[in-house]
Motif scaffolding. Structure first.
Motif, short mmCIF file in Angstrom:
data_model
loop_
_atom_site.label_atom_id
_atom_site.label_comp_id
_atom_site.label_asym_id
_atom_site.label_seq_id
_atom_site.Cartn_x
_atom_site.Cartn_y
_atom_site.Cartn_z
N TRP A 203 0.84 -1.20 0.00
CA TRP A 203 0.00 0.00 0.00
C TRP A 203 0.87 1.26 0.00
N GLY A 204 1.81 1.29 -0.94
CA GLY A 204 2.64 2.49 -1.10
C GLY A 204 3.53 2.78 0.09
N VAL A 240 -5.33 3.25 -3.46
CA VAL A 240 -4.28 2.98 -2.46
C VAL A 240 -4.20 4.12 -1.45
N ASP A 241 -4.49 5.33 -1.90
CA ASP A 241 -4.41 6.49 -1.01
C ASP A 241 -5.69 6.60 -0.20
N TYR A 242 -5.67 6.02 0.99
CA TYR A 242 -6.87 5.96 1.83
C TYR A 242 -7.00 7.15 2.78
N ASP A 243 -6.01 8.04 2.83
CA ASP A 243 -6.13 9.17 3.76
C ASP A 243 -5.93 10.53 3.09
N LYS A 245 -3.73 11.91 0.80
CA LYS A 245 -2.46 12.59 0.52
C LYS A 245 -2.35 13.06 -0.93
N THR A 246 -3.10 12.44 -1.83
CA THR A 246 -3.04 12.85 -3.24
C THR A 246 -4.30 13.61 -3.64
N ASP A 279 4.02 13.20 -8.40
CA ASP A 279 3.43 13.43 -7.07
C ASP A 279 4.31 12.82 -5.98
N PRO A 280 4.57 13.56 -4.88
CA PRO A 280 5.40 13.04 -3.79
C PRO A 280 4.88 11.73 -3.20
#
Length: 321
Positions: A203-204, A240-243, A245-246, A279-280
């Motif tokens: 998950w990244g 994958v980005d569950y919070d 950040k992107t 993207d970071p």
């Protein structure tokens, strides 16, 4: 997610013709959502497909009946977390292994025997790939291919028993020799029943506190093809980005189409087209605690998505019908 916000997102999707399929998974259990059946019904009323992913712990016969009677789900993905008692104990669950595993097989049996058109995909995590990733927690899982195959054979036999079909141990064991466990694979048991073998990922790098070296060159086939909308309304570039950040924007303020066509989304896609990770968060996702491994992951992604033109939905299928 507030249900009015859910409907707003669906209305945007329909009006702007963004997709025909709504998926319910961003590192969460959709059957915990109080409005889940109301949401499924609303999506179907708009002429869209429902693709629901659950770990199966709440997939009771009553819920299976509602799914069947309302023709609510086009594809039901059941992430089977554990398929033997020893691994189940390691998870520390309050649910007994017998209740968890037996409940899933009962639900599969009910849906299969009902004549429902719902496609059931039983997803198993091929944990041998854990050695390639940095996950701080000791997961106590099988990390060799032979061990995973030995788990998979009795599972397939159990599924066949659940739908009142017979298959020999030797037949399934022979099938295992055709499966390349270095990549995802799909085993078709019946027209509407498959077993999906998914490689364990990280998950990244979400589950390590170690320093992660970013990867700035690579390509991703998931970015903006598996867009996420969080319960806050934030729109992320992948599931994958569950919070957030992107986050590309918020559907409280703009329509989903406006957000996806804005400059930031375009820059991310343009970067991947040129094999640059812009993207970071994506740089961390591609990265590793080892600089050499980070470089390798970036090169591998270019090979998969640029050279082989790999698509997430295109997985080799083996039939056991």
């Amino acid at each position: 997610m507030d249900f009015s916000l859910f409907k707003k997102g669906i209305n945007d999707i329909v009006k702007e013709e963004i997709t025909n399929t709504i998926a319910y998974h961003i590192l969460g259990e959709p059957l915990l959502y109080p409005n889940i059946f109301e949401a499924l019904e609303y999506v179907k009323s708009k002429g869209l497909r429902n693709d629901l992913t659950t770990n199966g712990s709440m997939l009771t016969i009553d819920r299976a009946k509602r799914i069947v009677e309302g023709n609510l789900i086009d594809k039901l993905n059941i992430s089977v977390e554990t398929i033997n008692e020893k691994e189940h104990e390691c998870r520390g669950s309050d649910i007994s292994f017998e209740s968890y595993y037996g409940g899933i097989l009962d639900a599969v049996r009910y849906i299969n025997k009902s004549g429902s058109k719902t496609n059931i995909e039983l997803c198993l995590m091929n944990t041998f790939s854990k050695k390639y990733f940095d996950i701080d927690k000791n997961m106590r899982v099988v990390v060799d291919k032979d061990g995973f195959k030995k788990k998979l054979v009795p599972f397939i036999i159990d599924v066949y028993k659940a739908i009142d079909k017979k298959v020999t141990y030797d037949t399934v064991e022979t099938l295992m020799n055709k499966i390349n466990l270095q990549r995802p694979g799909l085993i078709r048991l019946e027209d509407n029943l498959t077993v999906y073998i998914q490689l364990l990922a990280d998950w990244g790098n979400a589950f390590t506190a170690k320093t992660v070296h970013p990867c700035k060159h690579g390509c991703c086939g998931y970015a903006l093809t598996n867009v996420g909308i969080l319960n806050s309304g934030e729109v992320t570039i992948c599931c994958v980005d569950y919070d957030g950040k992107t986050s590309l924007g918020n559907i409280h303020k703009n329509s989903l189409g406006e957000i996806l066509s804005a400059g930031r989304a375009g820059k991310i896609l343009d970067g991947f087209n040129k094999m640059n990770v812009v993207d970071p968060y994506c740089q961390r996702c591609f990265g590793s605690t080892n600089k050499t491994k980070a470089l390798f992951k970036g090169l591998l992604s270019i090979y998969l998505f640029k050279v082989l033109n790999f698509q997430p939905a295109n997985v080799k299928e083996i039939n056991l019908e």
